[in-house]
Design a protein around this motif. Structure first.
Motif, PDB file in Angstrom:
ATOM      1  N   ALA A  62      12.673  11.001  -5.602  1.00 26.89           N
ATOM      2  CA  ALA A  62      12.341  12.253  -6.294  1.00 26.89           C
ATOM      3  C   ALA A  62      13.531  13.203  -6.375  1.00 26.89           C
ATOM      4  CB  ALA A  62      11.166  12.928  -5.601  1.00 26.89           C
ATOM      5  N   ASP A  63      14.351  13.244  -5.333  1.00 25.61           N
ATOM      6  CA  ASP A  63      15.418  14.238  -5.319  1.00 25.61           C
ATOM      7  C   ASP A  63      16.654  13.842  -6.121  1.00 25.61           C
ATOM      8  OD1 ASP A  63      16.821  13.609  -1.989  1.00 25.61           O
ATOM      9  OD2 ASP A  63      16.045  12.261  -3.522  1.00 25.61           O
ATOM     10  N   VAL A  64      16.668  12.642  -6.678  1.00 26.20           N
ATOM     11  CA  VAL A  64      17.791  12.249  -7.529  1.00 26.20           C
ATOM     12  C   VAL A  64      17.367  12.008  -8.969  1.00 26.20           C
ATOM     13  CG1 VAL A  64      18.929  11.199  -5.544  1.00 26.20           C
ATOM     14  CG2 VAL A  64      17.690   9.737  -7.160  1.00 26.20           C
ATOM     15  N   LYS A  65      16.075  11.965  -9.206  1.00 22.87           N
ATOM     16  CA  LYS A  65      15.573  11.687 -10.547  1.00 22.87           C
ATOM     17  C   LYS A  65      16.071  12.747 -11.528  1.00 22.87           C
ATOM     18  CE  LYS A  65      11.397   9.805 -12.609  1.00 22.87           C
ATOM     19  NZ  LYS A  65       9.963   9.493 -12.387  1.00 22.87           N
ATOM     20  N   GLY A  66      16.607  12.288 -12.641  1.00 27.45           N
ATOM     21  CA  GLY A  66      17.163  13.201 -13.626  1.00 27.45           C
ATOM     22  C   GLY A  66      18.643  13.483 -13.426  1.00 27.45           C
ATOM     23  N   ARG A  67      19.170  13.164 -12.245  1.00 29.11           N
ATOM     24  CA  ARG A  67      20.604  13.368 -11.974  1.00 29.11           C
ATOM     25  C   ARG A  67      21.345  12.037 -11.835  1.00 29.11           C
ATOM     26  NH1 ARG A  67      22.269  15.640  -7.312  1.00 29.11           N
ATOM     27  NH2 ARG A  67      20.467  14.906  -6.121  1.00 29.11           N
ATOM     28  N   PHE A  68      20.677  11.041 -11.278  1.00 25.24           N
ATOM     29  CA  PHE A  68      21.291   9.738 -11.048  1.00 25.24           C
ATOM     30  C   PHE A  68      20.695   8.722 -12.021  1.00 25.24           C
ATOM     31  CE2 PHE A  68      22.315  10.235  -6.208  1.00 25.24           C
ATOM     32  CZ  PHE A  68      22.961  11.424  -6.482  1.00 25.24           C
ATOM     33  N   ALA A  69      21.493   7.723 -12.358  1.00 27.30           N
ATOM     34  CA  ALA A  69      21.014   6.650 -13.229  1.00 27.30           C
ATOM     35  C   ALA A  69      21.547   5.312 -12.731  1.00 27.30           C
ATOM     36  CB  ALA A  69      21.451   6.885 -14.662  1.00 27.30           C
ATOM     37  N   ILE A  70      20.634   4.371 -12.509  1.00 31.15           N
ATOM     38  CA  ILE A  70      21.019   3.027 -12.088  1.00 31.15           C
ATOM     39  C   ILE A  70      21.043   2.128 -13.324  1.00 31.15           C
ATOM     40  CG2 ILE A  70      18.640   2.335 -11.549  1.00 31.15           C
ATOM     41  CD1 ILE A  70      19.797   0.688  -9.204  1.00 31.15           C
ATOM     42  N   SER A  71      22.027   1.270 -13.365  1.00 30.34           N
ATOM     43  CA  SER A  71      22.114   0.308 -14.454  1.00 30.34           C
ATOM     44  C   SER A  71      22.729  -0.982 -13.919  1.00 30.34           C
ATOM     45  CB  SER A  71      22.958   0.864 -15.617  1.00 30.34           C
ATOM     46  OG  SER A  71      24.281   1.135 -15.193  1.00 30.34           O
ATOM     47  N   ARG A  72      22.608  -2.033 -14.681  1.00 35.72           N
ATOM     48  CA  ARG A  72      23.142  -3.310 -14.230  1.00 35.72           C
ATOM     49  C   ARG A  72      23.709  -4.081 -15.406  1.00 35.72           C
ATOM     50  NH1 ARG A  72      18.272  -6.030 -11.355  1.00 35.72           N
ATOM     51  NH2 ARG A  72      19.535  -7.931 -11.369  1.00 35.72           N
ATOM     52  N   ASP A  73      24.711  -4.879 -15.113  1.00 33.48           N
ATOM     53  CA  ASP A  73      25.303  -5.781 -16.095  1.00 33.48           C
ATOM     54  C   ASP A  73      25.136  -7.184 -15.534  1.00 33.48           C
ATOM     55  OD1 ASP A  73      26.930  -7.353 -17.711  1.00 33.48           O
ATOM     56  OD2 ASP A  73      28.407  -5.774 -18.011  1.00 33.48           O
ATOM     57  N   ASN A  74      24.148  -7.889 -16.032  1.00 27.56           N
ATOM     58  CA  ASN A  74      23.856  -9.212 -15.482  1.00 27.56           C
ATOM     59  C   ASN A  74      24.966 -10.220 -15.791  1.00 27.56           C
ATOM     60  OD1 ASN A  74      21.452  -8.403 -14.313  1.00 27.56           O
ATOM     61  ND2 ASN A  74      20.232  -8.961 -16.107  1.00 27.56           N
ATOM     62  N   ALA A  75      25.745  -9.960 -16.840  1.00 22.95           N
ATOM     63  CA  ALA A  75      26.862 -10.851 -17.158  1.00 22.95           C
ATOM     64  C   ALA A  75      27.998 -10.697 -16.160  1.00 22.95           C
ATOM     65  CB  ALA A  75      27.357 -10.577 -18.569  1.00 22.95           C
ATOM     66  N   LYS A  76      28.116  -9.502 -15.581  1.00 22.62           N
ATOM     67  CA  LYS A  76      29.188  -9.227 -14.617  1.00 22.62           C
ATOM     68  C   LYS A  76      28.686  -9.231 -13.181  1.00 22.62           C
ATOM     69  CE  LYS A  76      32.010  -6.457 -17.770  1.00 22.62           C
ATOM     70  NZ  LYS A  76      32.661  -5.138 -18.004  1.00 22.62           N
ATOM     71  N   ASN A  77      27.383  -9.476 -12.984  1.00 20.87           N
ATOM     72  CA  ASN A  77      26.794  -9.446 -11.633  1.00 20.87           C
ATOM     73  C   ASN A  77      27.121  -8.134 -10.923  1.00 20.87           C
ATOM     74  OD1 ASN A  77      25.844 -11.977 -12.140  1.00 20.87           O
ATOM     75  ND2 ASN A  77      27.009 -13.013 -10.539  1.00 20.87           N
ATOM     76  N   THR A  78      26.948  -7.061 -11.644  1.00 20.11           N
ATOM     77  CA  THR A  78      27.315  -5.755 -11.107  1.00 20.11           C
ATOM     78  C   THR A  78      26.207  -4.743 -11.372  1.00 20.11           C
ATOM     79  OG1 THR A  78      29.668  -6.204 -11.450  1.00 20.11           O
ATOM     80  CG2 THR A  78      29.037  -3.905 -11.152  1.00 20.11           C
ATOM     81  N   VAL A  79      25.946  -3.918 -10.383  1.00 20.24           N
ATOM     82  CA  VAL A  79      25.006  -2.817 -10.528  1.00 20.24           C
ATOM     83  C   VAL A  79      25.773  -1.509 -10.339  1.00 20.24           C
ATOM     84  CG1 VAL A  79      24.280  -2.899  -8.102  1.00 20.24           C
ATOM     85  CG2 VAL A  79      22.757  -1.896  -9.826  1.00 20.24           C
ATOM     86  N   TYR A  80      25.369  -0.499 -11.076  1.00 22.79           N
ATOM     87  CA  TYR A  80      26.057   0.784 -11.056  1.00 22.79           C
ATOM     88  C   TYR A  80      25.091   1.898 -10.665  1.00 22.79           C
ATOM     89  CZ  TYR A  80      29.158  -1.996 -14.035  1.00 22.79           C
ATOM     90  OH  TYR A  80      29.967  -2.983 -14.542  1.00 22.79           O
ATOM     91  N   LEU A  81      25.664   2.966 -10.171  1.00 24.42           N
ATOM     92  CA  LEU A  81      24.901   4.185  -9.942  1.00 24.42           C
ATOM     93  C   LEU A  81      25.734   5.346 -10.480  1.00 24.42           C
ATOM     94  CD1 LEU A  81      22.268   5.348  -8.716  1.00 24.42           C
ATOM     95  CD2 LEU A  81      23.616   5.864  -6.666  1.00 24.42           C
ATOM     96  N   GLN A  82      25.297   5.889 -11.598  1.00 23.11           N
ATOM     97  CA  GLN A  82      25.940   7.078 -12.153  1.00 23.11           C
ATOM     98  C   GLN A  82      25.304   8.303 -11.508  1.00 23.11           C
ATOM     99  OE1 GLN A  82      28.537   7.410 -14.455  1.00 23.11           O
ATOM    100  NE2 GLN A  82      28.396   9.581 -13.929  1.00 23.11           N
ATOM    101  N   MET A  83      26.119   9.115 -10.877  1.00 23.93           N
ATOM    102  CA  MET A  83      25.619  10.280 -10.163  1.00 23.93           C
ATOM    103  C   MET A  83      26.202  11.533 -10.791  1.00 23.93           C
ATOM    104  SD  MET A  83      25.858   8.910  -6.241  1.00 23.93           S
ATOM    105  CE  MET A  83      27.644   8.933  -6.223  1.00 23.93           C
ATOM    106  N   ASN A  84      25.330  12.371 -11.318  1.00 28.17           N
ATOM    107  CA  ASN A  84      25.738  13.617 -11.944  1.00 28.17           C
ATOM    108  C   ASN A  84      25.186  14.807 -11.169  1.00 28.17           C
ATOM    109  OD1 ASN A  84      26.935  12.104 -14.071  1.00 28.17           O
ATOM    110  ND2 ASN A  84      24.984  12.029 -15.157  1.00 28.17           N
ATOM    111  N   SER A  85      25.725  15.963 -11.434  1.00 25.44           N
ATOM    112  CA  SER A  85      25.269  17.204 -10.783  1.00 25.44           C
ATOM    113  C   SER A  85      25.174  17.024  -9.275  1.00 25.44           C
ATOM    114  CB  SER A  85      23.912  17.635 -11.359  1.00 25.44           C
ATOM    115  OG  SER A  85      23.978  17.822 -12.749  1.00 25.44           O
ATOM    116  N   LEU A  86      26.200  16.470  -8.701  1.00 25.66           N
ATOM    117  CA  LEU A  86      26.191  16.198  -7.265  1.00 25.66           C
ATOM    118  C   LEU A  86      26.177  17.482  -6.457  1.00 25.66           C
ATOM    119  CD1 LEU A  86      28.624  13.190  -7.294  1.00 25.66           C
ATOM    120  CD2 LEU A  86      26.333  13.158  -6.298  1.00 25.66           C
ATOM    121  N   GLN A  87      25.445  17.423  -5.350  1.00 24.85           N
ATOM    122  CA  GLN A  87      25.297  18.561  -4.449  1.00 24.85           C
ATOM    123  C   GLN A  87      25.718  18.155  -3.048  1.00 24.85           C
ATOM    124  OE1 GLN A  87      24.613  21.559  -5.696  1.00 24.85           O
ATOM    125  NE2 GLN A  87      24.566  20.550  -7.691  1.00 24.85           N
ATOM    126  N   PRO A  88      26.036  19.114  -2.193  1.00 29.83           N
ATOM    127  CA  PRO A  88      26.441  18.766  -0.821  1.00 29.83           C
ATOM    128  C   PRO A  88      25.423  17.893  -0.101  1.00 29.83           C
ATOM    129  CG  PRO A  88      26.987  21.042  -1.282  1.00 29.83           C
ATOM    130  CD  PRO A  88      26.211  20.547  -2.469  1.00 29.83           C
TER     131      PRO A  88
END
Length: 117
Positions: A62-88
């Protein structure tokens, strides 16, 4: 041999962004659920986000919804986490998790994210 290697952590100012990556090998990535967890000093490890098998759906704490986004590239076997509006309070060690089609869990070594001015 299963390997999960996280990268992309670092020091960022409040309001900034980071993109974490987790490169996976040794298992069938596209059939595995991939997640990010985090653990702050003195705290229990907590769920952040998940991308389910083949990336058909995602789930967020709940506390990251709308700020973080998970995505994956199955061709590269890689998962990402885009983190925006980061707070302490986002400061933590971030861990990549794989739950394979056989319901076996694997963890990476973690990448440190520090949000501070």
């Amino acid at each position: 041999q299963v390997q999960l290697v996280e990268s992309g952590g670092g020091l960022v100012q409040p309001g900034g962004s980071l993109r974490l990556s987790c490169a996976a090998s040794g298992f069938t990535f596209r059939r595995s659920a991939m997640s990010w967890y985090r653990q702050a000093p003195g705290q229990v490890r907590e769920f952040v986000a998940s991308s389910f098998r083949a990336g058909a759906s995602t789930n967020y704490a709940a506390d990251v919804k709308g700020r973080f986004a998970i995505s994956r590239d199955n061709a590269k076997n890689t998962v990402y986490l885009q983190m925006n509006s980061l707070q302490p309070e986002d400061t933590a060690m971030y861990y990549c998790n794989a739950q394979t089609e056989n319901d076996v869990d694997y963890w990476g070594q973690g990448t440190q994210v520090t949000v501070s001015s």
